[in-house]
Design an enzyme around this catalytic site. Structure first.
Site, PDB file in Angstrom:
ATOM      1  N   GLN A 179       0.805  -1.220   0.000  1.00  0.00           N
ATOM      2  CA  GLN A 179       0.000   0.000   0.000  1.00  0.00           C
ATOM      3  C   GLN A 179       0.838   1.270   0.000  1.00  0.00           C
ATOM      4  O   GLN A 179       0.296   2.375  -0.106  1.00  0.00           O
ATOM      5  CB  GLN A 179      -0.913   0.018   1.236  1.00  0.00           C
TER       6      GLN A 179
ATOM      7  N   TYR B 186     -10.203   8.729  18.601  1.00  0.00           N
ATOM      8  CA  TYR B 186     -11.226   8.033  17.819  1.00  0.00           C
ATOM      9  C   TYR B 186     -11.250   6.524  18.065  1.00  0.00           C
ATOM     10  O   TYR B 186     -11.967   5.803  17.363  1.00  0.00           O
ATOM     11  CB  TYR B 186     -11.079   8.402  16.341  1.00  0.00           C
TER      12      TYR B 186
ATOM     13  N   TYR C  55      -9.400 -10.385  10.841  1.00  0.00           N
ATOM     14  CA  TYR C  55      -9.685 -11.016   9.551  1.00  0.00           C
ATOM     15  C   TYR C  55      -9.945 -12.515   9.670  1.00  0.00           C
ATOM     16  O   TYR C  55     -10.524 -13.120   8.768  1.00  0.00           O
ATOM     17  CB  TYR C  55      -8.534 -10.741   8.578  1.00  0.00           C
TER      18      TYR C  55
ATOM     19  N   GLU D 185     -15.135   3.632   9.045  1.00  0.00           N
ATOM     20  CA  GLU D 185     -15.744   4.728   9.783  1.00  0.00           C
ATOM     21  C   GLU D 185     -15.781   6.031   8.982  1.00  0.00           C
ATOM     22  O   GLU D 185     -14.868   6.329   8.211  1.00  0.00           O
ATOM     23  CB  GLU D 185     -14.972   4.998  11.083  1.00  0.00           C
TER      24      GLU D 185
ATOM     25  N   HIS E 242      -0.801   0.409   5.703  1.00  0.00           N
ATOM     26  CA  HIS E 242      -1.416   1.495   6.473  1.00  0.00           C
ATOM     27  C   HIS E 242      -0.549   2.755   6.538  1.00  0.00           C
ATOM     28  O   HIS E 242      -0.214   3.252   7.605  1.00  0.00           O
ATOM     29  CB  HIS E 242      -1.747   1.015   7.898  1.00  0.00           C
TER      30      HIS E 242
END
Length: 386
Positions: A102, A269, A280, A259, A165
Site C-alpha cells: 500500500q 477516535y 480477519y 468509519e 497502512h
C-alpha cells in the site's frame, strides 16, 4: 436511508468489468463506460464518461490553474492531463518512493495560494537504507514539467518495515494549515493510542512543515507535536468543508468497521480499543464498541466497503447532491453518496456499482465530479444531463 426516499436501481454497467489484482498480469484494456443512470427519483440524470482506461494504481488528483490535471500513480509517477486527455507527459525529477504493497506515492494537493507561491504538496512513503519507510510530506515547484525546489517538510516516524497502512491524504483549512493522515502501520494497532509515535493519527502543521503553537499535544512531554487527533486506524480519506470549517475523515476498519468521522482537535477516535470490526480470521478485536473519552463515528460500515478518498459536493451542477459527501469504496467497487443533516448521517446511495476499486473521487475547480479506479484503471467524469 430515510424511508420517504426511493432510490432507483442503478443500471450503469451493461456487463461486469473484469477485476484483477494490481500485482497480477496485465489484462486486456477495459472497455470504456458510456452509460447514464438516474438517481433520487430521477431528479438528476448522470452520464458517465470514460476519459482514460490505462491507469495502474492511481492515488490522488488535483488541478493546476491552467486547467491541467495531475494524477499520482503509487509507483512514483505523476501523470499530466489536459482537457480531459492524457498528454503523454509526466512530472520529472520526483523523489524515489518505497513502493511496497500500500506504500508509495500517495496524495497530491496545491497550496491554497498556489497562484502566488507555486507550491505543490505530495504525500509519499520515503525509503530509508534499512528498508524501512515513513509517510512524508514534501513540497515542490514546477519548472516546465520538472519538480524543483523539493523540500521534505515532515516525516511521520518512526520508519517502519513493510507497506501497510501509510494513509495518506492532504488537505488545507481556511487558515492555511495543512492536515495529513497516517495509518497505524498494521501490525501494532496500539500505535494509534501512543502519542509518542506519529502512526494512526491525523496531523496538523503549517504550510512549511513547522508546528503550530496551538496544536493539542504541543506541550505534552514525549508527544509528537504535530498530532491533531489519534486512534485512527488507516485514514485514507480527508475532506475540508470550507463553509462550515469542518474536517471529515474516512478510515478502514479491519473486517467491518469502516468509519466516517468528524475530525476535531485533540480527540481520540478509539482504535483499537473500540471498533465495530473484527480480526480477519473472525475473532474479536475487542469486546466493546464504546468507551468514555473516545469518539463514536458518525457512521460505520459493516461489512467493510474499504473506504478511500472522498469529496464534498459544492457544485451547482449536481443540485440534489449539494452538501453530500462522496466516498470511494475499494472492496465494494462503488462510490457511496452520503447524505448529511449538519453533522448527522442520514443515508446513502451506491453509485457506479462494479466500476472497479475506486481510489479517489474529487470535484474539479469547474465543478465536475471525477473518479479514478484501481484494477480497472479508469478515470471517469460524471456529467449531469438533467
Amino acid at each position: 436511508m430515510s424511508s420517504n426516499k426511493h432510490y432507483l436501481t442503478l443500471a450503469i454497467l451493461a456487463g461486469a468489468i473484469s477485476l484483477w489484482t494490481s500485482c497480477g498480469p496485465k489484462e486486456p484494456a477495459v472497455e470504456p463506460i458510456d452509460e447514464t443512470f438516474a438517481t433520487q427519483t430521477d431528479k438528476l440524470l448522470i452520464k458517465v464518461d470514460t476519459l482514460y482506461s490505462e491507469l495502474e494504481n492511481p492515488w490522488g488528483m488535483t488541478w493546476l490553474p491552467d486547467g491541467r490535471m495531475l494524477v499520482t500513480e503509487r509507483k512514483g509517477e505523476i501523470l499530466i492531463f489536459k482537457d480531459d486527455k492524457y498528454t503523454g507527459e509526466k512530472i520529472q525529477g520526483l523523489p524515489a518512493v518505497h513502493h511496497v504493497n500500500q506504500a508509495g506515492l500517495l496524495d497530491i494537493a496545491l497550496h491554497p495560494k498556489f497562484a502566488e507561491n507555486g507550491w505543490i504538496y505530495i504525500a509519499y512513503a520515503k525509503h530509508f537504507e534499512d528498508s524501512t519507510a515513513a509517510t512524508t510530506i514534501m513540497r515542490f515547484k514546477l519548472e516546465g514539467n520538472t519538480a524543483v525546489n523539493q523540500q521534505d517538510l515532515i516525516t511521520a516516524g518512526p520508519s517502519w518495515k513493510g507497506g501497510r497502512h501509510f494513509g495518506s491524504r492532504i488537505i488545507f483549512d481556511n487558515d492555511g494549515f495543512l492536515y495529513f493522515s497516517n495509518g497505524d502501520k498494521g501490525n501494532i494497532p496500539m500505535n494509534a493510542q501512543d502519542l509518542t509515535n506519529a502512526h494512526g493519527k491525523i496531523h496538523r502543521v503549517k504550510d512549511d512543515g513547522t508546528i503550530p503553537s496551538d496544536n493539542p499535544f504541543v506541550d505534552s512531554v514525549g508527544a509528537v507535536a504535530s498530532i491533531w487527533t489519534y486512534g485512527n486506524r488507516n485514514p485514507q480519506g480527508l475532506v475540508y468543508d470550507k463553509v462550515n470549517n469542518r474536517i471529515w475523515e474516512v478510515e478502514h476498519g479491519a473486517m467491518g468497521g469502516d468509519e466516517l468521522n468528524l475530525i476535531e482537535k485533540g480527540k481520540n477516535y478509539g482504535w483499537p480499543v473500540i471498533t465495530y470490526g473484527q480480526n480477519y480470521n473472525g475473532t474479536p478485536i475487542t469486546d466493546i464498541t464504546e468507551k468514555e473519552g473516545m469518539e463514536q463515528p458518525k457512521h460505520y460500515w459493516v461489512p467493510s466497503i474499504a473506504t478511500c478518498g472522498m469529496t464534498l459536493v459544492t457544485s451547482d451542477k449536481y443540485p440534489t447532491w449539494k452538501g453530500n459527501i462522496l466516498v470511494a469504496a475499494l472492496a465494494k467497487q462503488h462510490i457511496a453518496r452520503v447524505e448529511l443533516n449538519g453533522t448527522t448521517y442520514v443515508g446513502e446511495e451506491k453509485l457506479l456499482q462494479d466500476i472497479g476499486r475506486v481510489r479517489q473521487v474529487a470535484e474539479s475547480p469547474d465543478g465536475y465530479i471525477y473518479a479514478i479506479t484501481e484494477a480497472t484503471g479508469l478515470m471517469v467524469k460524471l456529467l449531469p444531463i438533467r
